[in-house]
Design an enzyme around this catalytic site. Structure first.
Site, PDB file in Angstrom:
ATOM      1  CB  SER A  51       6.419 -18.935  -4.418  1.00 20.68           C
ATOM      2  OG  SER A  51       7.173 -20.050  -4.850  1.00 20.68           O
ATOM      3  CG  ASP A 336      14.887 -17.450  -3.517  1.00 22.69           C
ATOM      4  OD1 ASP A 336      14.813 -18.339  -4.382  1.00 22.69           O
ATOM      5  OD2 ASP A 336      13.873 -16.980  -2.952  1.00 22.69           O
ATOM      6  CG  HIS A 339      11.401 -18.512  -5.558  1.00 20.62           C
ATOM      7  ND1 HIS A 339      11.740 -18.568  -4.222  1.00 20.62           N
ATOM      8  CD2 HIS A 339      10.178 -19.090  -5.678  1.00 20.62           C
ATOM      9  CE1 HIS A 339      10.754 -19.153  -3.550  1.00 20.62           C
ATOM     10  NE2 HIS A 339       9.806 -19.482  -4.403  1.00 20.62           N
TER      11      HIS A 339
END
Length: 362
Positions: A51, A336, A339
């Site tokens: 990600s 978040d 990340h």
């Protein structure tokens, strides 16, 4: 009085100049890298990983590991969610822009992918993936093996556009970026019981390095000549980890794992550089993020302990969906609970660019 005013004005001028110096240094670094890339026919950026570098491949997968909804993407180029686990662009987007190609690297599985996109570089990365294929299987996302399979499809597309010989040339002169490893620990070893039954922590570290080595050798076989490996961040500083471990400060045991993994990665990368003739660079995400947490003022940051989405302590992906966010994400290290923000990714990219030299781009 007049002398005092002049002194104050001079001091303000010096302060303003000092504030501009980092920006000037960044501009010089980007200009130098762009010139080196042009001089040595560097063609594009090809991305593999999780990600941290997935620009939307998971959007088309049957997985819960997605971020193609608000508030993700609120600060992206056109203010829309793309599947990036961020409020805006990723480090790889900034690297591609610095090299002079594109402002945003598209996902290879994006149904709107164009010929121009294919020529300027794509991402095969998949959120929740890792060096261990089992990590990807837990979340039904693209393993590295599958990402490499899609890379073969990419080569076919490229050959159709420019011919086989030119396609090989483009790939040989591309910069390959690999960024993953976090999920191998956070979502695999420490949450799923399978791997701990098979490996001690040290044995698992060694297993991951062997997987990474296998993947790099396969990339080399398929045409990779320039390789950038991004190390894993200080896992113990992730807001989610701190919440789960019930600590207000970075969890040092997790940070030691990050440090050990990165050290082993550097050593293996150096060995592969020598044995395969690869041109390589290592981006020390651990040191860069740790420095931003320890000295936030240096980067214009103020919030280092929690993310911008929701409470900032546990939410990421689906659990962040539709939640309110902080008003100034550019002041935050984390978007978040896992990340980084676009601002932090830009800092990572600029540090990476500053480390790119003729040993990688020549």
């Amino acid at each position: 009085m007049r002398a005092g005013a002049e002194a104050a004005a001079a001091a303000a001028g010096v302060a303003a100049l000092l504030a501009l110096m980092p920006l000037l240094a960044q501009a010089i670094a980007i200009d130098r890298v762009r010139q080196l890339a042009a001089k040595n026919n560097v063609t594009c950026v090809l991305v593999f990983g999780d990600s941290s570098v997935d620009s939307g491949n998971n959007n088309v997968l049957q997985t819960t590991m997605k971020s193609n909804f608000p508030p993700y993407g609120r600060d992206f180029l056109n203010g829309r969610p793309t599947g990036r686990f961020c409020n805006g662009r990723l480090a790889t987007d900034f690297i591609a822009e610095a090299l002079g190609y594109t402002k945003a690297i598209p996902a290879f599985l994006d149904p709107k992918l164009t010929k121009s996109d294919v020529l300027h570089g794509v991402s095969f990365a998949s959120a929740a993936s890792g060096y261990d294929d089992f990590t990807a299987n837990i979340s039904t996302v693209l393993s590295v093996s599958k990402q490499l399979e899609y890379f073969l499809h990419y080569k076919i597309h490229l050959s159709k556009f420019v011919g086989g010989k030119k396609a090989e040339e483009i790939i040989n002169n591309a910069v390959f970026v690999v960024s993953m490893g976090t999920n191998d620990f956070i979502q695999n070893y420490y949450l799923d019981p399978t791997r701990p039954k098979q490996y001690s922590l040290q044995a698992y570290l060694n297993f991951l390095i062997s997987c990474m080595s296998r993947d790099i050798q396969e990339m080399h076989r398929l045409g990779a000549r320039r390789l950038v490996i991004v190390g894993i961040p200080p896992l113990g500083c992730l807001p989610l980890v701190k919440t789960l471990m019930d600590t207000a400060t970075c969890h040092q045991d997790y940070n030691k794992i990050s440090s050990s993994f990165n050290s082993l990665t550097r050593r293996r990368l150096d060995s592969l550089r020598k044995s395969k003739g690869l041109k390589t660079a290592f981006v020390d995400a651990y040191a860069i993020i740790q420095d931003a947490i320890n000295r936030p003022g240096r980067y214009g940051l103020t919030e280092t302990t929690k993310g911008c989405c929701g409470t900032g302590t546990v939410e990421y992906g689906e659990s962040c969906k539709g939640l309110t966010t902080c008003s100034e994400p550019e002041k935050y290290v984390f978007w978040d609970a896992v990340h980084p923000t676009e601002k932090m990714y830009k800092i990572l990219a600029l540090e990476a660019i500053a480390s790119f030299d003729e040993s990688l781009l020549a």
